[in-house]
Design a protein around this motif. Structure first.
Motif, mmCIF file in Angstrom:
data_model
loop_
_atom_site.group_PDB
_atom_site.id
_atom_site.type_symbol
_atom_site.label_atom_id
_atom_site.label_comp_id
_atom_site.label_asym_id
_atom_site.label_seq_id
_atom_site.Cartn_x
_atom_site.Cartn_y
_atom_site.Cartn_z
ATOM 1 N N GLY A 37 0.825 -1.172 -0.153
ATOM 2 C CA GLY A 37 0.068 0.145 -0.037
ATOM 3 C C GLY A 37 0.785 1.286 0.187
ATOM 4 N N ARG A 38 1.924 1.332 0.761
ATOM 5 C CA ARG A 38 2.854 2.626 0.758
ATOM 6 C C ARG A 38 3.552 2.551 -0.611
ATOM 7 N NH1 ARG A 38 4.145 0.265 6.197
ATOM 8 N NH2 ARG A 38 6.394 -0.145 5.366
ATOM 9 N N ILE A 39 3.989 1.526 -1.185
ATOM 10 C CA ILE A 39 4.498 1.681 -2.427
ATOM 11 C C ILE A 39 3.557 2.183 -3.396
ATOM 12 C CG2 ILE A 39 5.495 0.212 -4.135
ATOM 13 C CD1 ILE A 39 6.694 -1.735 -1.953
ATOM 14 N N ALA A 40 2.383 1.605 -3.525
ATOM 15 C CA ALA A 40 1.367 2.238 -4.396
ATOM 16 C C ALA A 40 1.267 3.731 -4.303
ATOM 17 C CB ALA A 40 0.162 1.455 -4.304
ATOM 18 N N THR A 41 1.224 4.375 -3.067
ATOM 19 C CA THR A 41 1.100 5.663 -2.816
ATOM 20 C C THR A 41 2.252 6.333 -3.192
ATOM 21 O OG1 THR A 41 -0.404 5.085 -0.804
ATOM 22 C CG2 THR A 41 0.835 7.294 -1.046
ATOM 23 N N LEU A 42 3.417 5.882 -3.123
ATOM 24 C CA LEU A 42 4.725 6.370 -3.714
ATOM 25 C C LEU A 42 4.749 6.623 -5.269
ATOM 26 C CD1 LEU A 42 7.395 5.066 -1.040
ATOM 27 C CD2 LEU A 42 6.512 7.145 -1.424
ATOM 28 N N VAL A 43 4.159 5.557 -5.802
ATOM 29 C CA VAL A 43 4.207 5.158 -7.277
ATOM 30 C C VAL A 43 3.354 6.436 -7.852
ATOM 31 C CG1 VAL A 43 3.813 3.852 -9.411
ATOM 32 C CG2 VAL A 43 5.058 3.123 -7.473
ATOM 33 N N GLU A 44 2.083 6.682 -6.981
ATOM 34 C CA GLU A 44 1.209 7.830 -7.565
ATOM 35 C C GLU A 44 1.722 9.047 -7.391
ATOM 36 O OE1 GLU A 44 -2.345 6.936 -5.294
ATOM 37 O OE2 GLU A 44 -3.027 4.960 -6.228
ATOM 38 N N VAL A 47 4.238 9.671 -10.070
ATOM 39 C CA VAL A 47 3.530 9.856 -11.417
ATOM 40 C C VAL A 47 3.039 11.259 -11.532
ATOM 41 C CG1 VAL A 47 1.332 9.216 -12.591
ATOM 42 C CG2 VAL A 47 2.908 7.335 -11.854
ATOM 43 N N GLU A 48 2.522 11.987 -10.339
ATOM 44 C CA GLU A 48 1.973 13.213 -10.449
ATOM 45 C C GLU A 48 3.345 14.120 -10.468
ATOM 46 O OE1 GLU A 48 -1.091 14.524 -10.563
ATOM 47 O OE2 GLU A 48 -1.485 12.299 -10.768
ATOM 48 N N ILE A 49 4.291 13.667 -9.889
ATOM 49 C CA ILE A 49 5.627 14.526 -9.793
ATOM 50 C C ILE A 49 6.079 14.689 -11.256
ATOM 51 C CG2 ILE A 49 8.067 14.781 -9.358
ATOM 52 C CD1 ILE A 49 6.905 13.929 -6.377
ATOM 53 N N ASN A 50 5.973 13.709 -12.057
ATOM 54 C CA ASN A 50 6.496 13.440 -13.296
ATOM 55 C C ASN A 50 5.741 14.209 -14.210
ATOM 56 O OD1 ASN A 50 8.460 11.756 -12.652
ATOM 57 N ND2 ASN A 50 7.639 9.863 -13.398
#
Length: 55
Positions: A37-44, A47-50
């Motif tokens: 769950g934490r990894i999914a949040t970090l990936v999201e 993506v927004e930063i990118n």
């Protein structure tokens, strides 16, 4: 103690050990689920930063 009682005690002990092992596995899976769950949040967030960087 007769043979039936010995057998019952032995089976109960085996079940207690199996339950303990299963409980440990469940705890481990809960920890892994939390990490996912934490990894999914970090990936999201990444993506927004990118997206912001490309704009």
């Amino acid at each position: 103690m007769d043979n039936f009682e010995q057998s019952t005690i032995s089976r109960l002990s085996a079940l207690e050990e199996k339950a303990k092992h299963t409980d440990n596995k469940v705890d481990s899976l809960e920890e892994r689920t939390n990490v996912i769950g934490r990894i999914a949040t970090l990936v999201e967030q990444q993506v927004e930063i990118n997206k912001d960087s490309q704009a």
